[in-house]
Design a protein around this motif. Structure first.
Motif, PDB file in Angstrom:
ATOM      1  N   TRP A  54      -1.536   1.910 -13.596  1.00 39.13           N
ATOM      2  CA  TRP A  54      -2.602   2.923 -13.383  1.00 39.13           C
ATOM      3  C   TRP A  54      -2.625   4.291 -13.473  1.00 39.13           C
ATOM      4  O   TRP A  54      -3.261   4.890 -14.313  1.00 39.13           O
ATOM      5  CB  TRP A  54      -2.884   2.656 -11.853  1.00 39.13           C
ATOM      6  CG  TRP A  54      -4.122   3.524 -11.422  1.00 39.13           C
ATOM      7  CD1 TRP A  54      -5.373   3.005 -11.299  1.00 39.13           C
ATOM      8  CD2 TRP A  54      -4.035   4.767 -11.158  1.00 39.13           C
ATOM      9  NE1 TRP A  54      -6.325   4.125 -10.852  1.00 39.13           N
ATOM     10  CE2 TRP A  54      -5.518   5.175 -10.884  1.00 39.13           C
ATOM     11  CE3 TRP A  54      -3.449   6.005 -10.828  1.00 39.13           C
ATOM     12  CZ2 TRP A  54      -6.010   6.546 -10.291  1.00 39.13           C
ATOM     13  CZ3 TRP A  54      -3.626   7.092 -10.351  1.00 39.13           C
ATOM     14  CH2 TRP A  54      -4.806   7.426 -10.222  1.00 39.13           C
ATOM     15  N   SER A  59     -18.482   3.630 -10.124  1.00 41.32           N
ATOM     16  CA  SER A  59     -19.676   2.651 -10.213  1.00 41.32           C
ATOM     17  C   SER A  59     -20.925   3.250 -10.899  1.00 41.32           C
ATOM     18  O   SER A  59     -21.307   4.356 -10.984  1.00 41.32           O
ATOM     19  CB  SER A  59     -20.053   2.207  -8.718  1.00 41.32           C
ATOM     20  OG  SER A  59     -20.880   3.445  -8.104  1.00 41.32           O
ATOM     21  N   ASP A 105      -6.854   5.339  -1.521  1.00 36.55           N
ATOM     22  CA  ASP A 105      -7.821   4.370  -1.955  1.00 36.55           C
ATOM     23  C   ASP A 105      -7.569   3.469  -3.200  1.00 36.55           C
ATOM     24  O   ASP A 105      -7.496   2.289  -3.491  1.00 36.55           O
ATOM     25  CB  ASP A 105      -9.385   4.773  -2.442  1.00 36.55           C
ATOM     26  CG  ASP A 105     -10.013   5.543  -1.247  1.00 36.55           C
ATOM     27  OD1 ASP A 105      -9.871   4.761  -0.136  1.00 36.55           O
ATOM     28  OD2 ASP A 105     -10.740   6.581  -1.408  1.00 36.55           O
ATOM     29  N   VAL A 106      -7.027   4.358  -4.115  1.00 35.99           N
ATOM     30  CA  VAL A 106      -6.225   3.663  -5.440  1.00 35.99           C
ATOM     31  C   VAL A 106      -5.113   2.720  -5.137  1.00 35.99           C
ATOM     32  O   VAL A 106      -4.881   1.683  -5.540  1.00 35.99           O
ATOM     33  CB  VAL A 106      -5.741   4.772  -6.451  1.00 35.99           C
ATOM     34  CG1 VAL A 106      -5.206   4.153  -7.619  1.00 35.99           C
ATOM     35  CG2 VAL A 106      -6.969   5.624  -7.171  1.00 35.99           C
ATOM     36  N   GLN A 108      -4.353  -4.752  -3.368  1.00 35.21           N
ATOM     37  CA  GLN A 108      -5.098  -5.970  -3.643  1.00 35.21           C
ATOM     38  C   GLN A 108      -5.015  -6.652  -4.895  1.00 35.21           C
ATOM     39  O   GLN A 108      -4.879  -7.723  -5.091  1.00 35.21           O
ATOM     40  CB  GLN A 108      -6.841  -5.527  -3.234  1.00 35.21           C
ATOM     41  CG  GLN A 108      -7.680  -6.726  -3.235  1.00 35.21           C
ATOM     42  CD  GLN A 108      -7.291  -7.674  -2.172  1.00 35.21           C
ATOM     43  OE1 GLN A 108      -7.302  -7.177  -0.984  1.00 35.21           O
ATOM     44  NE2 GLN A 108      -7.369  -8.904  -2.542  1.00 35.21           N
ATOM     45  N   ASP A 109      -5.082  -5.993  -5.856  1.00 35.14           N
ATOM     46  CA  ASP A 109      -4.981  -6.502  -7.292  1.00 35.14           C
ATOM     47  C   ASP A 109      -3.543  -7.032  -7.485  1.00 35.14           C
ATOM     48  O   ASP A 109      -3.717  -8.145  -7.926  1.00 35.14           O
ATOM     49  CB  ASP A 109      -5.034  -5.458  -8.395  1.00 35.14           C
ATOM     50  CG  ASP A 109      -5.076  -5.938  -9.669  1.00 35.14           C
ATOM     51  OD1 ASP A 109      -5.725  -6.848  -9.865  1.00 35.14           O
ATOM     52  OD2 ASP A 109      -4.726  -5.307 -10.613  1.00 35.14           O
ATOM     53  N   LYS A 149      -4.820   1.069  -2.185  1.00 36.85           N
ATOM     54  CA  LYS A 149      -5.290   0.002  -1.546  1.00 36.85           C
ATOM     55  C   LYS A 149      -5.701  -1.011  -2.521  1.00 36.85           C
ATOM     56  O   LYS A 149      -5.646  -2.189  -2.498  1.00 36.85           O
ATOM     57  CB  LYS A 149      -6.368   0.257  -0.626  1.00 36.85           C
ATOM     58  CG  LYS A 149      -5.791   1.038   0.671  1.00 36.85           C
ATOM     59  CD  LYS A 149      -6.939   1.118   1.663  1.00 36.85           C
ATOM     60  CE  LYS A 149      -6.415   2.053   2.726  1.00 36.85           C
ATOM     61  NZ  LYS A 149      -7.855   2.392   3.559  1.00 36.85           N
ATOM     62  N   ASP A 150      -6.490  -0.398  -3.709  1.00 39.61           N
ATOM     63  CA  ASP A 150      -6.747  -1.385  -5.024  1.00 39.61           C
ATOM     64  C   ASP A 150      -5.715  -1.790  -5.693  1.00 39.61           C
ATOM     65  O   ASP A 150      -5.767  -3.187  -6.095  1.00 39.61           O
ATOM     66  CB  ASP A 150      -7.676  -0.545  -5.729  1.00 39.61           C
ATOM     67  CG  ASP A 150      -9.011  -0.140  -5.401  1.00 39.61           C
ATOM     68  OD1 ASP A 150      -9.405  -0.600  -4.363  1.00 39.61           O
ATOM     69  OD2 ASP A 150      -9.841   0.711  -5.641  1.00 39.61           O
ATOM     70  N   CYS A 161       0.776  -1.481  -0.066  1.00 39.40           N
ATOM     71  CA  CYS A 161      -0.087   0.040   0.159  1.00 39.40           C
ATOM     72  C   CYS A 161       0.875   1.259   0.009  1.00 39.40           C
ATOM     73  O   CYS A 161       0.536   2.362  -0.859  1.00 39.40           O
ATOM     74  CB  CYS A 161      -0.878  -0.002   1.167  1.00 39.40           C
ATOM     75  SG  CYS A 161      -2.213  -1.140   1.124  1.00 39.40           S
TER      76      CYS A 161
END
Length: 182
Positions: A88, A158, A47-48, A54-55, A50-51, A36
């Motif tokens: 990203w 979303s 937030d990005v 995770q990815d 963390k994503d 992270c």
């Protein structure tokens, strides 16, 4: 990282490669925060980051069985995080350029199509008074005829957020146009 940590990581990786699924949570506990932090250092968005972490774990779980030197896990895994972060950034810049180009094209098209219609001018002026994120959703939905799902994909938000922005934009437009009639 010292030699003991590399050996401990190597041992956990070997255990996971040999089918001990309980070794993975220990690796995650040891490395997730560092992933992270590394991602955040590059993308500057919590937030990005963390994503991305995770990815990265998903990729690590898929490819760790091919890792020949388990003691090199740290560097190997950090390289995955680094690469995903750079991807990203590249994608985000590409999307930003597309949106900027789209906004310019739309403002030119809309100004040309307004003509002398007083109602169109009022509506266009009201749309321009909305926040940028609402303007974008309004234009994509009404001018370009994109579906909510397509708008979500274009803006990388979303479908619920897209619906919410569209709803709030409509409500704002109603208020603006209602107060201008009075």
């Amino acid at each position: 990282m010292n030699k003991k940590d590399k050996i401990a990581d190597g041992s956990l990786v070997k255990q996971y490669q040999n089918g001990n699924n309980e070794a993975l949570p220990l690796l995650v506990k040891r490395w997730h925060r560092q992933f992270c932090n590394k991602a955040y250092w590059l993308v500057k968005d919590v937030d990005v980051a963390k994503d991305i972490a995770q990815d990265s774990w998903n990729t690590i779980m898929d490819k760790v069985h091919n890792l020949k030197d388990p003691n090199s896990f740290g560097g190997w895994a950090m390289r995955i995080v680094y690469t995903k972060s750079l991807n990203w950034i590249k994608d985000n810049n590409r999307n930003r350029k597309k949106l900027e180009s789209y906004r310019y094209e739309q403002s030119t098209v809309e100004e040309e199509s307004v003509g002398d219609g007083n109602i169109n001018k009022k509506l266009l002026k009201a749309v321009y008074s909305l926040p940028e994120h609402q303007q974008t959703v309004i234009r994509l939905f009404y001018v370009q005829d994109y579906s909510l799902k397509e708008i979500s994909a274009i803006l990388d938000i979303s479908t619920g957020t897209t619906k919410s922005r569209l709803f709030h934009a409509r409500e704002q437009l109603k208020l603006i146009l209602k107060t201008k009639k009075s």
